[in-house]
Scaffold this active site. Sequence first.
Site, PDB file in Angstrom:
ATOM      1  N   ASN A 112     -20.121  17.416   0.681  1.00 42.03           N
ATOM      2  CA  ASN A 112     -20.954  17.603  -0.514  1.00 42.03           C
ATOM      3  C   ASN A 112     -21.599  16.311  -1.041  1.00 42.03           C
ATOM      4  O   ASN A 112     -22.056  16.252  -2.174  1.00 42.03           O
ATOM      5  CB  ASN A 112     -20.134  18.264  -1.632  1.00 42.03           C
ATOM      6  CG  ASN A 112     -18.952  17.395  -2.036  1.00 42.03           C
ATOM      7  OD1 ASN A 112     -18.664  16.381  -1.395  1.00 42.03           O
ATOM      8  ND2 ASN A 112     -18.269  17.776  -3.097  1.00 42.03           N
TER       9      ASN A 112
ATOM     10  N   ASP B 238     -20.501  13.402  -1.988  1.00 37.05           N
ATOM     11  CA  ASP B 238     -19.925  12.492  -2.997  1.00 37.05           C
ATOM     12  C   ASP B 238     -19.280  11.259  -2.354  1.00 37.05           C
ATOM     13  O   ASP B 238     -18.670  10.442  -3.039  1.00 37.05           O
ATOM     14  CB  ASP B 238     -18.929  13.222  -3.906  1.00 37.05           C
ATOM     15  CG  ASP B 238     -17.709  13.726  -3.148  1.00 37.05           C
ATOM     16  OD1 ASP B 238     -17.658  13.539  -1.910  1.00 37.05           O
ATOM     17  OD2 ASP B 238     -16.796  14.298  -3.784  1.00 37.05           O
TER      18      ASP B 238
ATOM     19  N   ASP C 258       1.431  16.490   4.937  1.00 36.98           N
ATOM     20  CA  ASP C 258       2.204  15.318   4.550  1.00 36.98           C
ATOM     21  C   ASP C 258       3.071  15.707   3.356  1.00 36.98           C
ATOM     22  O   ASP C 258       2.584  16.325   2.415  1.00 36.98           O
ATOM     23  CB  ASP C 258       1.243  14.196   4.135  1.00 36.98           C
ATOM     24  CG  ASP C 258       1.630  12.866   4.726  1.00 36.98           C
ATOM     25  OD1 ASP C 258       2.762  12.430   4.467  1.00 36.98           O
ATOM     26  OD2 ASP C 258       0.803  12.261   5.428  1.00 36.98           O
TER      27      ASP C 258
ATOM     28  N   ASP D 210       6.939  11.645   4.636  1.00 40.21           N
ATOM     29  CA  ASP D 210       6.702  10.242   4.314  1.00 40.21           C
ATOM     30  C   ASP D 210       8.016   9.492   4.073  1.00 40.21           C
ATOM     31  O   ASP D 210       8.898   9.993   3.354  1.00 40.21           O
ATOM     32  CB  ASP D 210       5.844  10.201   3.039  1.00 40.21           C
ATOM     33  CG  ASP D 210       5.240   8.849   2.764  1.00 40.21           C
ATOM     34  OD1 ASP D 210       4.491   8.356   3.609  1.00 40.21           O
ATOM     35  OD2 ASP D 210       5.522   8.287   1.675  1.00 40.21           O
TER      36      ASP D 210
ATOM     37  N   GLU E 280       8.433  10.092   9.018  1.00 41.52           N
ATOM     38  CA  GLU E 280       8.093   8.679   9.105  1.00 41.52           C
ATOM     39  C   GLU E 280       9.393   7.949   8.819  1.00 41.52           C
ATOM     40  O   GLU E 280       9.898   7.989   7.694  1.00 41.52           O
ATOM     41  CB  GLU E 280       7.019   8.288   8.088  1.00 41.52           C
ATOM     42  CG  GLU E 280       6.558   6.858   8.310  1.00 41.52           C
ATOM     43  CD  GLU E 280       5.904   6.227   7.104  1.00 41.52           C
ATOM     44  OE1 GLU E 280       5.112   5.305   7.285  1.00 41.52           O
ATOM     45  OE2 GLU E 280       6.201   6.646   5.969  1.00 41.52           O
TER      46      GLU E 280
ATOM     47  N   HIS F 195      -3.024   5.639   9.741  1.00 43.04           N
ATOM     48  CA  HIS F 195      -3.786   5.197   8.565  1.00 43.04           C
ATOM     49  C   HIS F 195      -3.212   3.946   7.900  1.00 43.04           C
ATOM     50  O   HIS F 195      -3.780   3.451   6.939  1.00 43.04           O
ATOM     51  CB  HIS F 195      -3.836   6.348   7.546  1.00 43.04           C
ATOM     52  CG  HIS F 195      -2.483   6.665   6.997  1.00 43.04           C
ATOM     53  ND1 HIS F 195      -1.460   7.168   7.783  1.00 43.04           N
ATOM     54  CD2 HIS F 195      -1.956   6.518   5.759  1.00 43.04           C
ATOM     55  CE1 HIS F 195      -0.381   7.321   7.048  1.00 43.04           C
ATOM     56  NE2 HIS F 195      -0.649   6.939   5.814  1.00 43.04           N
ATOM     57  N   ASP F 196      -2.052   3.464   8.391  1.00 38.85           N
ATOM     58  CA  ASP F 196      -1.444   2.259   7.814  1.00 38.85           C
ATOM     59  C   ASP F 196      -1.567   1.048   8.725  1.00 38.85           C
ATOM     60  O   ASP F 196      -1.136  -0.047   8.369  1.00 38.85           O
ATOM     61  CB  ASP F 196       0.057   2.474   7.581  1.00 38.85           C
ATOM     62  CG  ASP F 196       0.355   3.476   6.492  1.00 38.85           C
ATOM     63  OD1 ASP F 196      -0.482   3.645   5.585  1.00 38.85           O
ATOM     64  OD2 ASP F 196       1.438   4.087   6.539  1.00 38.85           O
TER      65      ASP F 196
HETATM   66  O1  ISL Z   1       1.990   0.396   5.710  1.00 35.13           O
HETATM   67  C1  ISL Z   1       3.021  -0.184   5.942  1.00 35.13           C
HETATM   68  C2  ISL Z   1       2.926  -1.430   6.485  1.00 35.13           C
HETATM   69  O2  ISL Z   1       1.702  -1.846   6.120  1.00 35.13           O
HETATM   70  C3  ISL Z   1       4.320   0.358   5.723  1.00 35.13           C
HETATM   71  O3  ISL Z   1       5.197  -0.500   5.098  1.00 35.13           O
HETATM   72  C4  ISL Z   1       4.160   1.599   4.912  1.00 35.13           C
HETATM   73  O4  ISL Z   1       4.012   1.305   3.571  1.00 35.13           O
HETATM   74  C5  ISL Z   1       5.359   2.433   5.151  1.00 35.13           C
HETATM   75  O5  ISL Z   1       5.327   2.731   6.501  1.00 35.13           O
HETATM   76  C6  ISL Z   1       5.314   3.687   4.332  1.00 35.13           C
HETATM   77  O6  ISL Z   1       4.119   4.386   4.553  1.00 35.13           O
HETATM   78  C7  ISL Z   1       3.967   5.626   3.953  1.00 35.13           C
HETATM   79  O7  ISL Z   1       4.326   5.644   2.590  1.00 35.13           O
HETATM   80  C8  ISL Z   1       3.547   4.853   1.708  1.00 35.13           C
HETATM   81  C9  ISL Z   1       2.044   5.080   1.895  1.00 35.13           C
HETATM   82  O8  ISL Z   1       1.331   4.093   1.217  1.00 35.13           O
HETATM   83  C10 ISL Z   1       1.660   5.059   3.352  1.00 35.13           C
HETATM   84  O9  ISL Z   1       0.291   5.348   3.510  1.00 35.13           O
HETATM   85  C11 ISL Z   1       2.526   6.063   4.065  1.00 35.13           C
HETATM   86  O10 ISL Z   1       2.187   6.221   5.410  1.00 35.13           O
HETATM   87  C12 ISL Z   1       3.959   5.223   0.321  1.00 35.13           C
HETATM   88  O11 ISL Z   1       3.911   6.600   0.161  1.00 35.13           O
HETATM   89 CA    CA Z   2     -16.774  15.271  -0.582  1.00 30.98          CA
END
Ligand code: ISL
Ligand code: CA
Length: 542
Positions: free
Chosen positions: A25, A27, A100, A199, A252, A321-322
């Site tokens: 959309n 944004d 998640d 998580d 995780e 994503h981390d």
């Molecule tokens: O990203 C990390 C290293 O850069 C890890 O320490 C990470 O924070 C850890 O693996 C936990 O990650 C998960 O929980 C976090 C969130 O920010 C992350 O995106 C998620 O994958 C807190 O919820």
């Molecule tokens: Ca959007």
Amino acid sequence: MASNKKWWKNSICYQIYPRSFCDSNGDGIGDIPGIISKLHYLKELGVDIIWLCPVYPSPNHDNGYDISDYTAINPEFGTMDDMDKLISRAKRLGIKIIMDLVINHTSDEHEWFKRALAGDEEYKDFYYFRKGNGNKKPNNWKSFFGGDAWQKVGDDEYYLHLFSEHQPDLNWHNPKVYEKVSEIMRFWLDKGIYGFRCDVINIIYKQSLEDGATNNGLVGMEHYLNTEGCHELLARFNKEIWSKYKTFVVGETVAVTPEDMQLLCSEHRGELDLGFFFEHMDVDSRGSKWYKKKYYPNCLIKILDKWQNSVDYTANYLENHDQIRSVNHFGDTEKFWRESATMLCGMNLSLKGMPFIYQGQEIGMTNGDFTSIEELRDVESYNAEREMAQKGIIKCIRRKLVLNTSRDNARTPMQWDNSEKAGFTDGEPWLKINSNKSFINVEAEQNDENSVLNFYRKMIDYRRNSKALTEGTYRKVAGPRDVYIFTREAPEERLYVYCNMTSNVKEVEFYGDTIVFGNYKKENRTEKYLLPYEFRIVKSNI
Ligand code: ISL
Ligand code: CA
């Protein structure tokens, strides 16, 4: 409703970071209708399971990992109707969605926490509120995101947050927390999702709140890592909830050894199905991820081999994503971008276990091309920069260290085409689009037979039809340094997998009879050598 044990075993899982996947959309923020519009793309790629990163309402201090309502959809991402549509459309295509589940902490804007802050004792007990000791915090623990793990809220009163101060930790000693979270899980499972990615699941149960020792920059881990209480909770979730549905649950699991993982994922204990380990991600970190040392492929090979040998079935991933993009981490983005991206694909999909692909990995996306810290959005990056400044590190070095490792490197918008906004959005993207979208994009790669994308498709297809790759045994074979050679073997199929993890030509002894798969054209392959980042599968006539 009955559980169908291990239905997920030969599946391939694709991770979607909704904010950066596809914006419907204009944004500038990816959303659920955007994901729906790309389901056919994922089907064609060969995806069986989608892991959807958080789509719940959130003030976004940590991009959705700070949840303020667990049974609703963040309006930025769409409506509950959109989510229902996503679940059913995916199902029709044979794709299962897992969500998640962030239950170590909530957002500080969650109703429970707001009530707790207002002094409601019932809700205070959902979290860890503790008195300080005069001027001292309740204990010496540190936050994963830097700084102390306690936030002051009143007269000598604090609450615990292992992540940002906007993410207060839940008190898993309180049976009411268990009840509430069980309801949340059932809510989503009843909607037709197939499980969860949990998580930081192995740190949710704090055995005690005593002072702790320092370990890799963190303090206090021995009081909350893989505790008995955590194992008990997982077994209960499994028995009372997960096993009642057809689920796949991947945790995780931070800072785990193979022994910890065996306990968390063993079949007879009935806790998690799989867990993500991090040892290979940290192969080049000097204690903290911000301070890197040289990457040696041989070290990566040793780590992967250790996990292959000591855990029955691993969750195989090279990025998420981390983390930074795998082609930056373990490959070569300049001279051998295509070769290294495809070799990493081949390796990840040939190892024993379940392969995970993070959005954009299948087209060889690289780290963001940020030039300043101001272009970043991630809370963790800003905290790290502040700590570096406190340590006296000068600005240009801080910039380099943060830009090298920032999680935003993997969060840049998905590159769908070569247009100005990469086909991601019509508006202003929430995070800068990488200028290499001009040649790294889905549209261009779809039309190129030799692209990274088409390699992923073929490799996924090959794996799906190979008993050796999906169910076979694993054994490492000796080879030259920095070359990973292993066999995968099922009763009637023996494969030799070759991965040259370097930009050098390597002389190797080839076993097996027929080359059945590779990332170099037939006419360029040699009989004695692996070319830079070459990947091959050779089949043996047995
Ligand atoms: O990203 C990390 C290293 O850069 C890890 O320490 C990470 O924070 C850890 O693996 C936990 O990650 C998960 O929980 C976090 C969130 O920010 C992350 O995106 C998620 O994958 C807190 O919820
Ligand atoms: Ca959007």
